[in-house]
Design a protein around this motif. Structure first.
Motif, PDB file in Angstrom:
ATOM      1  N   SER A 195       0.832  -1.202   0.000  1.00 34.82           N
ATOM      2  CA  SER A 195       0.000   0.000   0.000  1.00 34.82           C
ATOM      3  C   SER A 195       0.864   1.248   0.000  1.00 34.82           C
ATOM      4  O   SER A 195       0.558   2.226  -0.697  1.00 34.82           O
ATOM      5  CB  SER A 195      -0.917  -0.002   1.226  1.00 34.82           C
ATOM      6  OG  SER A 195      -1.773  -1.131   1.211  1.00 34.82           O
ATOM      7  N   THR A 221      -7.726  -8.066  -2.985  1.00 31.11           N
ATOM      8  CA  THR A 221      -8.359  -6.741  -2.873  1.00 31.11           C
ATOM      9  C   THR A 221      -7.334  -5.637  -3.033  1.00 31.11           C
ATOM     10  O   THR A 221      -7.572  -4.630  -3.722  1.00 31.11           O
ATOM     11  CB  THR A 221      -9.062  -6.615  -1.517  1.00 31.11           C
ATOM     12  OG1 THR A 221     -10.039  -7.663  -1.394  1.00 31.11           O
ATOM     13  CG2 THR A 221      -9.744  -5.262  -1.380  1.00 31.11           C
ATOM     14  N   ILE A 222      -6.168  -5.799  -2.389  1.00 23.40           N
ATOM     15  CA  ILE A 222      -5.124  -4.765  -2.503  1.00 23.40           C
ATOM     16  C   ILE A 222      -4.608  -4.690  -3.939  1.00 23.40           C
ATOM     17  O   ILE A 222      -4.383  -3.590  -4.477  1.00 23.40           O
ATOM     18  CB  ILE A 222      -3.983  -5.068  -1.514  1.00 23.40           C
ATOM     19  CG1 ILE A 222      -4.489  -4.887  -0.078  1.00 23.40           C
ATOM     20  CG2 ILE A 222      -2.783  -4.163  -1.787  1.00 23.40           C
ATOM     21  CD1 ILE A 222      -3.467  -5.223   0.980  1.00 23.40           C
ATOM     22  N   ASN A 223      -4.444  -5.836  -4.602  1.00 21.90           N
ATOM     23  CA  ASN A 223      -3.995  -5.811  -6.003  1.00 21.90           C
ATOM     24  C   ASN A 223      -5.024  -5.126  -6.892  1.00 21.90           C
ATOM     25  O   ASN A 223      -4.666  -4.332  -7.779  1.00 21.90           O
ATOM     26  CB  ASN A 223      -3.749  -7.242  -6.485  1.00 21.90           C
ATOM     27  CG  ASN A 223      -2.552  -7.880  -5.811  1.00 21.90           C
ATOM     28  OD1 ASN A 223      -1.646  -7.194  -5.339  1.00 21.90           O
ATOM     29  ND2 ASN A 223      -2.534  -9.199  -5.743  1.00 21.90           N
ATOM     30  N   HIS A 224      -6.310  -5.446  -6.646  1.00 21.40           N
ATOM     31  CA  HIS A 224      -7.381  -4.797  -7.429  1.00 21.40           C
ATOM     32  C   HIS A 224      -7.416  -3.291  -7.161  1.00 21.40           C
ATOM     33  O   HIS A 224      -7.597  -2.481  -8.090  1.00 21.40           O
ATOM     34  CB  HIS A 224      -8.716  -5.425  -7.072  1.00 21.40           C
ATOM     35  CG  HIS A 224      -9.891  -4.820  -7.797  1.00 21.40           C
ATOM     36  ND1 HIS A 224     -10.100  -4.985  -9.149  1.00 21.40           N
ATOM     37  CD2 HIS A 224     -10.896  -4.013  -7.342  1.00 21.40           C
ATOM     38  CE1 HIS A 224     -11.186  -4.324  -9.504  1.00 21.40           C
ATOM     39  NE2 HIS A 224     -11.686  -3.722  -8.434  1.00 21.40           N
ATOM     40  N   MET A 225      -7.251  -2.926  -5.879  1.00 18.28           N
ATOM     41  CA  MET A 225      -7.228  -1.505  -5.528  1.00 18.28           C
ATOM     42  C   MET A 225      -6.080  -0.796  -6.231  1.00 18.28           C
ATOM     43  O   MET A 225      -6.232   0.318  -6.751  1.00 18.28           O
ATOM     44  CB  MET A 225      -7.103  -1.354  -4.011  1.00 18.28           C
ATOM     45  CG  MET A 225      -7.028   0.095  -3.539  1.00 18.28           C
ATOM     46  SD  MET A 225      -6.495   0.233  -1.820  1.00 18.28           S
ATOM     47  CE  MET A 225      -4.792  -0.315  -1.955  1.00 18.28           C
ATOM     48  N   SER A 226      -4.933  -1.434  -6.262  1.00 16.79           N
ATOM     49  CA  SER A 226      -3.780  -0.837  -6.927  1.00 16.79           C
ATOM     50  C   SER A 226      -4.062  -0.608  -8.412  1.00 16.79           C
ATOM     51  O   SER A 226      -3.766   0.466  -8.956  1.00 16.79           O
ATOM     52  CB  SER A 226      -2.565  -1.742  -6.759  1.00 16.79           C
ATOM     53  OG  SER A 226      -1.465  -1.250  -7.503  1.00 16.79           O
ATOM     54  N   GLU A 228      -7.062  -0.296  -9.810  1.00 14.59           N
ATOM     55  CA  GLU A 228      -8.087   0.740  -9.944  1.00 14.59           C
ATOM     56  C   GLU A 228      -7.500   2.131  -9.721  1.00 14.59           C
ATOM     57  O   GLU A 228      -7.825   3.084 -10.430  1.00 14.59           O
ATOM     58  CB  GLU A 228      -9.220   0.482  -8.952  1.00 14.59           C
ATOM     59  CG  GLU A 228     -10.131  -0.667  -9.329  1.00 14.59           C
ATOM     60  CD  GLU A 228     -10.917  -0.350 -10.597  1.00 14.59           C
ATOM     61  OE1 GLU A 228     -11.334   0.807 -10.773  1.00 14.59           O
ATOM     62  OE2 GLU A 228     -11.075  -1.252 -11.424  1.00 14.59           O
ATOM     63  N   VAL A 229      -6.639   2.245  -8.693  1.00 12.55           N
ATOM     64  CA  VAL A 229      -6.010   3.546  -8.423  1.00 12.55           C
ATOM     65  C   VAL A 229      -5.165   3.979  -9.604  1.00 12.55           C
ATOM     66  O   VAL A 229      -5.177   5.154 -10.005  1.00 12.55           O
ATOM     67  CB  VAL A 229      -5.165   3.469  -7.136  1.00 12.55           C
ATOM     68  CG1 VAL A 229      -4.299   4.712  -6.984  1.00 12.55           C
ATOM     69  CG2 VAL A 229      -6.068   3.298  -5.923  1.00 12.55           C
ATOM     70  N   GLN A 232      -7.587   5.116 -12.367  1.00 15.01           N
ATOM     71  CA  GLN A 232      -8.185   6.415 -12.067  1.00 15.01           C
ATOM     72  C   GLN A 232      -7.150   7.533 -12.109  1.00 15.01           C
ATOM     73  O   GLN A 232      -7.460   8.641 -12.558  1.00 15.01           O
ATOM     74  CB  GLN A 232      -8.873   6.361 -10.706  1.00 15.01           C
ATOM     75  CG  GLN A 232     -10.064   5.415 -10.656  1.00 15.01           C
ATOM     76  CD  GLN A 232     -10.755   5.421  -9.305  1.00 15.01           C
ATOM     77  OE1 GLN A 232     -10.476   6.268  -8.471  1.00 15.01           O
ATOM     78  NE2 GLN A 232     -11.630   4.444  -9.096  1.00 15.01           N
TER      79      GLN A 232
END
Length: 609
Positions: A195, A221-226, A228-229, A232
């Protein structure tokens, strides 16, 4: 002051689990003690229930015989043989006098009766008192102290064993939870590291999606968040780049103005418009025209306070060259996420060319108004000349015509019998020519009057006008049998005299061209077509060639010879002029030998001369 808990998740997990487990073990031990106490109380009650009847039976002989020495020996033997269960025995007579006692000195005071088992356990004896009776008669009172040492020992052993078991369980749990905490925090530390890398802009960090289900889900979830971030952030960067391009390449001047009048930033067009291409813009106070500055200050205050969403006005701004540039100024507010004002968005649109066009249009408008006034004056003069000409035609042409017609009639009446047949024919032709010439003069005067006369609009029922015209036509030729259909109630707005002339010309035209029909038919009405009413006059008369329809409404234009149908070619021209004066349209449809239909419309607001 609150206890400073360490921030380590592992420590908090272990301590919390140990506290919970200790609480659970404490509850279990307390419940076991409670169960032992309940069992002890039940055991005491059972001992009392068994012992009291036996003691009651054993004591009766001694009390009945008042053998207190024997009673004392009996009590001593009973306490000695049952020393684990009994602490003491004491017997009193009916008057409450102590007569025998064992286990306590005779003169020692008796302990208070027990009502609390915990207190009795701590004191080592449970004290109760029961009556000695025979056939319902009370012979005395026995008090005994039942030993609670066994219960206290059992309770102490149980608590000690519980503490040992709890200590072992807590130690084992600490080891187990410590291992789990190390494993869990290692995964969390990896997630925190990834993160932090993402927060620093490194989106290449990926966690292995393996291991326990929860840890794998967290990693995924953290990989997906990365991802997505990163998506974006790329979109935000692209949007920011697009905004910068649009900001710099906009065709209007755009600036971000602080509330104090300082420019935060400005685009190329704004700098170019005011002549500061390579220099920063001066403050608003130095740019805005002094006359326009108060309005600008008021607008900034209202927009900044949120009283209005935006403001727009034409204003002048001083360029670097010193002259003022006309601009359409638009001011709106850009606010931060918290609602506070970040800056004012000011848009300046160059109005220089527009102002030049407005000046040119004003000049053209003034010139046009002058020309219209001149043409109106000329038209008024022309109308006056036309009116004089009409009078001249009416007076100067009619007099010779009356003379010619009069002399021809006198010659016919006085010398007609002496003239040859050919001469009498010439006289008849002269008479018809003068009559036709008079009709032409009347038609021209009527056409001129329609063109020049003032139009006074009012409510008119065209059906009533049509009925009156048909009645006059029937009176002029009573021998004709013509079927006439007139629609009831046809109200409209127009000049009564002109509309009466219009209906008279159209119905008279239909009456004339159906003269050779044995069963003549004329129809007048209207129908709705779109947004307007269309009137029609339909007949089954001679009709006309549709290819020549454009000639119908011209002055002196005839599609039939005078020998075939009389007339001078002015009636339909007059009708067309009246319709046009009312802002309407007129046209005709027909075919040779099949009749004709004349259509016309009247505007809602007639054209007033």
């Amino acid at each position: 002051m609150p206890f400073p808990w360490p921030r380590s998740l592992r420590f908090r997990l272990i301590v919390t689990s140990m506290l919970v487990e200790a609480a659970v073990l404490g509850v279990l031990i307390a419940n076991s003690v409670r169960l032992i106490d309940n069992a002890a109380h039940s055991s005491i009650e059972a001992i009392v229930a068994q012992t009291t009847p036996m003691l009651n039976a054993a004591l009766l002989p001694y009390l009945l015989q008042r053998d207190y020495a024997g009673l004392q020996d009996f009590l001593a033997v009973a306490v000695s043989e049952h020393d684990r269960e009994l602490v003491y025995l004491s017997v009193s007579d009916t008057k409450g006098r102590r007569v025998a006692q064992a286990g306590l000195p005779f003169d020692a005071p008796l302990p208070a009766l027990s009502d609390d088992l915990d207190l009795a356990i701590r004191q080592g004896a449970y004290h109760i008192e029961r009556p000695v009776t025979l056939a319902g008669q009370r012979l005395g009172q026995i008090r005994l102290g039942i030993s609670t040492r066994i219960i206290a020992t059992t309770r102490a052993d149980l608590v000690q064993q519980g503490i040992l078991i709890a200590t072992a369980a807590l130690g084992l749990s600490m080891l187990l939870l410590g291992g789990i905490g190390i494993w869990l925090t290692r995964s969390l530390q990896q997630a925190a590291k990834a993160s932090r890398a993402v927060a620093a802009g490194d989106f290449s960090q990926r966690l292995p999606e393996s291991g326990a289900l929860e840890v794998a889900e967290l990693a995924a979830t953290i990989n997906h968040m990365s991802a997505e971030v990163r998506t974006q952030l790329d979109a935000i960067r692209a949007s920011e780049q697009e905004f910068r391009i649009q900001f710099e390449l906009a065709g209007v001047g755009i600036g971000h103005l602080l509330a104090n009048g300082h420019w935060l930033r400005s685009n190329h067009r704004l700098n170019e418009l005011l002549g500061y291409s390579a220099l920063p813009l001066p403050d608003l106070e130095q740019l805005c025209h002094p006359t326009d500055l108060p309005a600008m200050h008021t607008a900034i205050a209202k927009v900044s306070a949120g009283d209005v969403a935006g403001w727009q006005a034409e204003q002048r701004y001083r360029s670097r060259a010193g002259d003022y540039v006309w601009c359409l100024c638009t001011v709106s507010a850009y606010r931060a996420a918290g609602g506070e004002l970040a800056y004012l968005l000011v848009v300046l649109q160059d109005l220089g060319q527009l102002k030049a066009v407005e000046e040119e249009l004003k000049r053209y408008r003034d010139e046009l108004e002058l020309r219209v006034a001149q043409r109106t004056l000329a038209l008024s003069a022309a109308n006056q000349e036309l009116e004089k000409f009409s009078y001249s035609v009416s007076h100067d042409l009619r007099s010779p015509l009356r003379g010619i017609a009069g002399f021809a009639q006198m010659l016919q009446e006085d010398h007609g019998d002496r003239l040859p047949e050919e001469a009498r024919g010439y006289l008849a032709r002269i008479t018809r020519a003068t009559q036709r010439m008079g009709a032409l003069i009347d038609g021209l005067l009527a056409l001129s009057q329609v063109s020049r006369g003032s139009l006074v609009p009012r409510q008119v029922d065209l059906a009533l006008l049509a009925m009156a015209v048909i009645e006059d036509l029937r009176g002029s030729q009573p021998e004709r049998q013509v079927e006439v259909r007139i629609e009831n109630a046809l109200p409209d707005l127009g000049d009564w005299a002109m509309l009466q002339a219009l209906i008279q010309n159209l119905l008279g035209n239909a009456w004339k061209y159906t003269a050779k029909r044995a069963q003549a038919r004329i129809e007048f009405g209207r129908e709705r077509v779109g947004e307007e009413w269309v009137y029609f006059v339909r007949d089954n008369g001679a009709g006309f060639d549709q290819d020549h329809a454009v000639k119908l409404f011209g002055a002196f234009q005839r599609l039939h010879s005078a020998d075939e149908f009389e007339g001078c070619g002015i009636g339909l021209a007059t009708a067309a002029r009246i319709v046009h004066r009312h802002g309407g349209r007129i046209w005709a449809e027909g075919s040779i030998g099949q009749g004709a239909t004349f259509y016309f419309t009247l505007a809602v607001a007639p054209l007033v001369a």
